[in-house]
Design an enzyme around this catalytic site. Sequence first.
Site, PDB file in Angstrom:
ATOM      1  N   CYS A 118       0.832  -1.207   0.000  1.00 28.22           N
ATOM      2  CA  CYS A 118       0.000   0.000   0.000  1.00 28.22           C
ATOM      3  C   CYS A 118       0.865   1.255   0.000  1.00 28.22           C
ATOM      4  O   CYS A 118       1.438   1.634   1.022  1.00 28.22           O
ATOM      5  CB  CYS A 118      -0.926  -0.014   1.212  1.00 28.22           C
ATOM      6  SG  CYS A 118      -1.941   1.472   1.341  1.00 28.22           S
ATOM      7  N   CYS A 136      -0.304   4.087   2.267  1.00 29.60           N
ATOM      8  CA  CYS A 136      -0.020   3.842   3.690  1.00 29.60           C
ATOM      9  C   CYS A 136       1.455   4.061   4.001  1.00 29.60           C
ATOM     10  O   CYS A 136       1.793   4.651   5.020  1.00 29.60           O
ATOM     11  CB  CYS A 136      -0.355   2.397   4.080  1.00 29.60           C
ATOM     12  SG  CYS A 136      -1.876   1.766   3.395  1.00 29.60           S
ATOM     13  N   ASP A 137       2.334   3.558   3.163  1.00 27.25           N
ATOM     14  CA  ASP A 137       3.754   3.458   3.540  1.00 27.25           C
ATOM     15  C   ASP A 137       4.718   4.304   2.703  1.00 27.25           C
ATOM     16  O   ASP A 137       5.899   4.379   3.027  1.00 27.25           O
ATOM     17  CB  ASP A 137       4.202   1.981   3.461  1.00 27.25           C
ATOM     18  CG  ASP A 137       3.412   1.111   4.441  1.00 27.25           C
ATOM     19  OD1 ASP A 137       3.075   1.621   5.523  1.00 27.25           O
ATOM     20  OD2 ASP A 137       3.131  -0.054   4.121  1.00 27.25           O
TER      21      ASP A 137
END
Length: 320
Positions: free
Chosen positions: A142, A145-146
């Site tokens: 993701c 997300c990261d």
Amino acid sequence: MSEAPRKVIIIGSGPAGHTAGIYAARANLKPLMFEGLARGGIPGGQLMITNDVENYPGFPEKIAGPTLMKHFRDQGVHQGVEIRTEDVNKVDLSKKGAFKVWAGDDNKEWTAETVIIATGAQAKWLGIPSETALQGKGVSACAVCDGAFFRKQPVMVIGGGDTAMEEAMYLSGLCSKVTLVHRRDEFRASKAMQDRVFKNPKIEILYNTEVDEILDVSKGEVTGVRVRNNKSNEKMVVDVTGFFVAIGHTPNSDLFKDWLELHDNGYIKTKPGTTQTSLEGVFAAGDVQDFVFRQAVTAAGTGCMAALEAERWLAANSSH
Ligand code: NDP
């Protein structure tokens, strides 16, 4: 013997399921949640395999995925959600207002007037050992997300669909360089998304290329990726610090496929702007019905919608 009918059964315990639980409990619907077992999927959903979450509003610094999910769960319990740590084995949604759910090792039967499905989705992985070993240590599924953890660093994205294009574009705004690796010589992504990628000077594409190994498991971090051209068999190491797998997700919708209308890609169909499935009284929230946004906050939002819609449906239809 089956228990007395419940007003709401929630299946799944990610942000969508717990938010539905919190809202349903506060509406005095006494929700029963099946949170699942570690063997059939991790209770708490995909955030349980996410190290740091920086984009869930309310946590100015950051919060660990499992800690965030513990907060969700604790809040649900505090509000009165009854949680069973069991997998649902089977459902029968044939009778409106008396849906049946079988769960646990003893396959106990439960009945509910409404069901909220929040079983989520799972990222597909390549399945190579170094990928598993470095998950959360530079290997991610993701970018939203990261990605921020790899600011100004070189990263690699795997895949040739819309998700891979989107992840590569997103990462190009943060990282020094993005190497996009695809196993064939053409992408399956939409033309518009491909064009954006082709025009982006920070994205380099390697076609006909497969990943042999992510380096360096012995260091516990990503330092590079050993790739192989599957036409010429030529091998090389690409220096990157982040590795993003974007080869698709699988929605956890198998249990429901005989009862509900699904999209061709397996996600549960909901009426636009609602969480209403093709069956009255059955609602779907979170990633099991969302292949576009897939964020914890959007999952929580649809969990809230599902509880409010279930409450309204019960107010209009409940005989109890
Ligand atoms: P897709 O199934 O469309 O694409 C998956 C990609 O990963 C394919 O290119 C496939 O290669 C590759 N792949 C699959 N398995 C492997 C493997 N083991 N090793 C290497 N490569 C692999 O998934 P997406 O997540 O991209 O998209 C899912 C759906 O969501 C699509 O319908 C898409 O259009 C939609 N979507 C829409 C978005 C939007 O509109 N903004 C954003 C994101 C997704 P191959 O091509 O060779 O099969």
